[in-house]
Design a protein around this motif. Sequence first.
Motif, PDB file in Angstrom:
ATOM      1  N   LYS A  47      10.327   7.488   9.761  1.00 58.25           N
ATOM      2  CA  LYS A  47      10.560   6.370  10.673  1.00 58.25           C
ATOM      3  C   LYS A  47      10.525   5.017   9.973  1.00 58.25           C
ATOM      4  O   LYS A  47      11.411   4.169  10.180  1.00 58.25           O
ATOM      5  CB  LYS A  47       9.518   6.394  11.792  1.00 58.25           C
ATOM      6  N   ASN A  48       9.516   4.794   9.150  1.00 57.25           N
ATOM      7  CA  ASN A  48       9.315   3.471   8.553  1.00 57.25           C
ATOM      8  C   ASN A  48      10.029   3.284   7.226  1.00 57.25           C
ATOM      9  O   ASN A  48      10.324   2.142   6.846  1.00 57.25           O
ATOM     10  CB  ASN A  48       7.825   3.221   8.332  1.00 57.25           C
ATOM     11  N   HIS A  49      10.302   4.369   6.504  1.00 58.14           N
ATOM     12  CA  HIS A  49      10.810   4.237   5.141  1.00 58.14           C
ATOM     13  C   HIS A  49      12.098   5.004   4.885  1.00 58.14           C
ATOM     14  O   HIS A  49      12.620   4.970   3.768  1.00 58.14           O
ATOM     15  CB  HIS A  49       9.731   4.684   4.148  1.00 58.14           C
ATOM     16  N   GLY A  50      12.608   5.721   5.876  1.00 55.98           N
ATOM     17  CA  GLY A  50      13.863   6.452   5.715  1.00 55.98           C
ATOM     18  C   GLY A  50      13.794   7.623   4.771  1.00 55.98           C
ATOM     19  O   GLY A  50      14.828   8.114   4.309  1.00 55.98           O
ATOM     20  N   VAL A 333     -14.188  22.120   8.866  1.00 55.26           N
ATOM     21  CA  VAL A 333     -14.673  21.927   7.497  1.00 55.26           C
ATOM     22  C   VAL A 333     -14.327  20.502   7.089  1.00 55.26           C
ATOM     23  O   VAL A 333     -13.149  20.153   6.981  1.00 55.26           O
ATOM     24  CB  VAL A 333     -14.034  22.931   6.518  1.00 55.26           C
ATOM     25  N   VAL A 334     -15.357  19.679   6.908  1.00 52.01           N
ATOM     26  CA  VAL A 334     -15.122  18.271   6.604  1.00 52.01           C
ATOM     27  C   VAL A 334     -15.441  17.986   5.147  1.00 52.01           C
ATOM     28  O   VAL A 334     -16.307  18.609   4.545  1.00 52.01           O
ATOM     29  CB  VAL A 334     -15.968  17.362   7.519  1.00 52.01           C
ATOM     30  N   ASP A 335     -14.706  17.025   4.590  1.00 54.06           N
ATOM     31  CA  ASP A 335     -14.872  16.628   3.196  1.00 54.06           C
ATOM     32  C   ASP A 335     -15.556  15.270   3.180  1.00 54.06           C
ATOM     33  O   ASP A 335     -15.090  14.304   3.773  1.00 54.06           O
ATOM     34  CB  ASP A 335     -13.532  16.579   2.467  1.00 54.06           C
ATOM     35  N   VAL A 336     -16.682  15.194   2.480  1.00 46.39           N
ATOM     36  CA  VAL A 336     -17.542  14.016   2.524  1.00 46.39           C
ATOM     37  C   VAL A 336     -17.649  13.417   1.129  1.00 46.39           C
ATOM     38  O   VAL A 336     -17.924  14.118   0.146  1.00 46.39           O
ATOM     39  CB  VAL A 336     -18.945  14.390   3.050  1.00 46.39           C
ATOM     40  N   THR A 337     -17.459  12.103   1.039  1.00 49.20           N
ATOM     41  CA  THR A 337     -17.589  11.389  -0.227  1.00 49.20           C
ATOM     42  C   THR A 337     -18.998  10.794  -0.351  1.00 49.20           C
ATOM     43  O   THR A 337     -19.736  10.721   0.624  1.00 49.20           O
ATOM     44  CB  THR A 337     -16.572  10.235  -0.307  1.00 49.20           C
ATOM     45  N   PRO A 338     -19.377  10.328  -1.548  1.00 49.06           N
ATOM     46  CA  PRO A 338     -20.716   9.742  -1.712  1.00 49.06           C
ATOM     47  C   PRO A 338     -20.967   8.505  -0.857  1.00 49.06           C
ATOM     48  O   PRO A 338     -22.114   8.209  -0.526  1.00 49.06           O
ATOM     49  CB  PRO A 338     -20.767   9.411  -3.204  1.00 49.06           C
ATOM     50  N   ASP A 339     -19.905   7.741  -0.487  1.00 50.75           N
ATOM     51  CA  ASP A 339     -20.116   6.548   0.332  1.00 50.75           C
ATOM     52  C   ASP A 339     -19.629   6.727   1.768  1.00 50.75           C
ATOM     53  O   ASP A 339     -19.568   5.744   2.522  1.00 50.75           O
ATOM     54  CB  ASP A 339     -19.458   5.320  -0.310  1.00 50.75           C
ATOM     55  N   ALA A 340     -19.326   7.956   2.158  1.00 48.72           N
ATOM     56  CA  ALA A 340     -18.918   8.271   3.536  1.00 48.72           C
ATOM     57  C   ALA A 340     -17.655   7.532   3.951  1.00 48.72           C
ATOM     58  O   ALA A 340     -17.442   7.281   5.142  1.00 48.72           O
ATOM     59  CB  ALA A 340     -20.047   8.001   4.522  1.00 48.72           C
ATOM     60  N   SER A 341     -16.812   7.167   2.996  1.00 49.20           N
ATOM     61  CA  SER A 341     -15.523   6.550   3.277  1.00 49.20           C
ATOM     62  C   SER A 341     -14.420   7.381   2.618  1.00 49.20           C
ATOM     63  O   SER A 341     -14.683   8.119   1.664  1.00 49.20           O
ATOM     64  CB  SER A 341     -15.481   5.109   2.754  1.00 49.20           C
ATOM     65  N   PRO A 342     -13.186   7.261   3.109  1.00 52.19           N
ATOM     66  CA  PRO A 342     -12.118   8.134   2.608  1.00 52.19           C
ATOM     67  C   PRO A 342     -11.599   7.726   1.237  1.00 52.19           C
ATOM     68  O   PRO A 342     -11.935   6.658   0.699  1.00 52.19           O
ATOM     69  CB  PRO A 342     -11.022   7.961   3.669  1.00 52.19           C
ATOM     70  N   ILE A 343     -10.780   8.595   0.689  1.00 52.52           N
ATOM     71  CA  ILE A 343     -10.004   8.312  -0.524  1.00 52.52           C
ATOM     72  C   ILE A 343      -8.536   8.420  -0.139  1.00 52.52           C
ATOM     73  O   ILE A 343      -8.068   9.482   0.291  1.00 52.52           O
ATOM     74  CB  ILE A 343     -10.314   9.309  -1.653  1.00 52.52           C
ATOM     75  N   VAL A 344      -7.809   7.332  -0.248  1.00 47.64           N
ATOM     76  CA  VAL A 344      -6.395   7.318   0.121  1.00 47.64           C
ATOM     77  C   VAL A 344      -5.638   6.516  -0.926  1.00 47.64           C
ATOM     78  O   VAL A 344      -5.815   5.297  -1.022  1.00 47.64           O
ATOM     79  CB  VAL A 344      -6.151   6.696   1.513  1.00 47.64           C
ATOM     80  N   GLY A 345      -4.820   7.203  -1.720  1.00 48.15           N
ATOM     81  CA  GLY A 345      -4.064   6.457  -2.721  1.00 48.15           C
ATOM     82  C   GLY A 345      -3.550   7.323  -3.845  1.00 48.15           C
ATOM     83  O   GLY A 345      -3.246   8.511  -3.668  1.00 48.15           O
ATOM     84  N   ALA A 374       2.008   6.970   4.223  1.00 49.35           N
ATOM     85  CA  ALA A 374       3.463   6.996   4.067  1.00 49.35           C
ATOM     86  C   ALA A 374       3.935   5.806   3.236  1.00 49.35           C
ATOM     87  O   ALA A 374       4.795   5.943   2.353  1.00 49.35           O
ATOM     88  CB  ALA A 374       4.131   7.004   5.437  1.00 49.35           C
ATOM     89  N   HIS A 375       3.380   4.637   3.506  1.00 49.87           N
ATOM     90  CA  HIS A 375       3.712   3.447   2.712  1.00 49.87           C
ATOM     91  C   HIS A 375       3.358   3.668   1.244  1.00 49.87           C
ATOM     92  O   HIS A 375       4.138   3.335   0.337  1.00 49.87           O
ATOM     93  CB  HIS A 375       2.947   2.242   3.266  1.00 49.87           C
ATOM     94  N   THR A 376       2.166   4.223   0.993  1.00 57.93           N
ATOM     95  CA  THR A 376       1.714   4.461  -0.378  1.00 57.93           C
ATOM     96  C   THR A 376       2.664   5.393  -1.117  1.00 57.93           C
ATOM     97  O   THR A 376       3.021   5.148  -2.275  1.00 57.93           O
ATOM     98  CB  THR A 376       0.290   5.047  -0.353  1.00 57.93           C
ATOM     99  N   ILE A 377       3.078   6.461  -0.440  1.00 57.79           N
ATOM    100  CA  ILE A 377       3.982   7.428  -1.061  1.00 57.79           C
ATOM    101  C   ILE A 377       5.352   6.817  -1.309  1.00 57.79           C
ATOM    102  O   ILE A 377       5.950   6.972  -2.379  1.00 57.79           O
ATOM    103  CB  ILE A 377       4.102   8.680  -0.172  1.00 57.79           C
ATOM    104  N   ALA A 378       5.874   6.105  -0.310  1.00 60.51           N
ATOM    105  CA  ALA A 378       7.219   5.561  -0.415  1.00 60.51           C
ATOM    106  C   ALA A 378       7.328   4.480  -1.483  1.00 60.51           C
ATOM    107  O   ALA A 378       8.351   4.370  -2.167  1.00 60.51           O
ATOM    108  CB  ALA A 378       7.661   5.003   0.939  1.00 60.51           C
ATOM    109  N   HIS A 379       6.270   3.664  -1.640  1.00 58.62           N
ATOM    110  CA  HIS A 379       6.328   2.524  -2.556  1.00 58.62           C
ATOM    111  C   HIS A 379       5.584   2.745  -3.858  1.00 58.62           C
ATOM    112  O   HIS A 379       5.672   1.908  -4.768  1.00 58.62           O
ATOM    113  CB  HIS A 379       5.776   1.281  -1.857  1.00 58.62           C
ATOM    114  N   GLY A 380       4.828   3.834  -3.946  1.00 56.37           N
ATOM    115  CA  GLY A 380       4.087   4.090  -5.169  1.00 56.37           C
ATOM    116  C   GLY A 380       2.894   3.185  -5.363  1.00 56.37           C
ATOM    117  O   GLY A 380       2.345   3.094  -6.471  1.00 56.37           O
TER     118      GLY A 380
END
Length: 410
Positions: A47-50, A333-345, A374-380
């Motif tokens: 939708k956003n990046h074609g 089944v949840v995946d937990v990081t040391p700071d309880a925040s996600p990893i996206v990138g 989606a933005h991260t994937i489309a634009h690198g």
Amino acid sequence: MPPAPPVGGAVDHPEFLWHNREPKPSYDVVIVGGGGHGLATAYYLAKNHGVRNVAVLEKGWLAGGNMARNTTIIRSNYLWDESSGIYEHSLKLWEGLEDDLGCPILFSQRGVLNLAHSPQDIRDSKRRVYANQLNGIDAEWLEPDEVAEVCPIVNISPEVRHPVMGATYQPRAGIAKHDYVAWGFARKADQYGIDLIQNCEVTGVDVVGGRVTGVRTSRGRIAAGKVALAAAGHSSVVAGMAGVRLPLQSHPLQALVSELLEPVHPTVVMSNAVHVYVSQAHKGELVMGAGVDTWNGYGRRGAFHIIERQMSAALELFPVFARAHLLRTWAGVVDVTPDASPIVGLTPVDDLYLNCGWGTGGFKATPGVGWCFAHTIAHGEPHPYNAPFTLERFTTGALVDEHGAAAVAH
């Protein structure tokens, strides 16, 4: 899940159904994980990046993992700017998602109460309210009598082990129907020509010269220009196939529902001190959960001692439910990081992208992280909302510590 029509066949009920495709030899983007995050990412890529030459690979059935095993709470009242930014972006998307997807998702903005039971709870809660207000997020502090006005069935007596001393309240928060959300994203992604491939387990990730080239699956090898991982509790396993070690621990997260009841619970109530949260689903069942199990594992079944503690905590807050019967239990089944925040990138492997570590907060982020991933994937490169949630922060020390907001499953 409704049955998918045969390949090339018509969709008899287009409001929910999609084609069940056979994998092609190659795609521009392969998304590993057909849950809410993977489906939302595919939709926003188109939708956003074609970007439409995309496959979503799911080892079971679409949305059959955590998307079907969560408790559907949606809110954005997180403490830190970085967290409130991406969750508020998601909440704004939730508010228009039914129109965007063209199908019902039963999004109900009934509000969320986070109870305080001690002077320290009050200080921490008010701090979060003020931080939310500075970020333009609807947040209020309620005294015990005001809590009773919002949710009359909460026990605010001072003669209990953990008396209610107040609560934060986000009126725009609420719940949605999780499988309707997944089906809506799947249907729209299918309409854009994206291949949704079920029963296709990834067994290997091919990396040549530091760049990802494709994946090996139970249905053969699939070449890919880019590979995006959205495998929730199994993210560390899949990333390990590409030689990427993640700072994650996977835990079972248990929840349960009661028999159907008359509508008596008007909002969502959460408590870290007694360690439970309770909402009432659209059909009438109570939906309850607490924190993650302390042990690591991939089991998806309940444990009696966990259920017993949840019930004890729920009855402290809601004595009116003492005679309600338990209907069923389950675990995700949840995946937990040391700071309880996600990893996206990005990852150290070129063209391999990562979305994981959401712990107990993944459902509420579904449209927001789909948009940003989606933005991260489309634009690198990361979208501004997910830029703080890099893998590198665990070596630079730029953590986003949300343990206070994530102490109870939500």
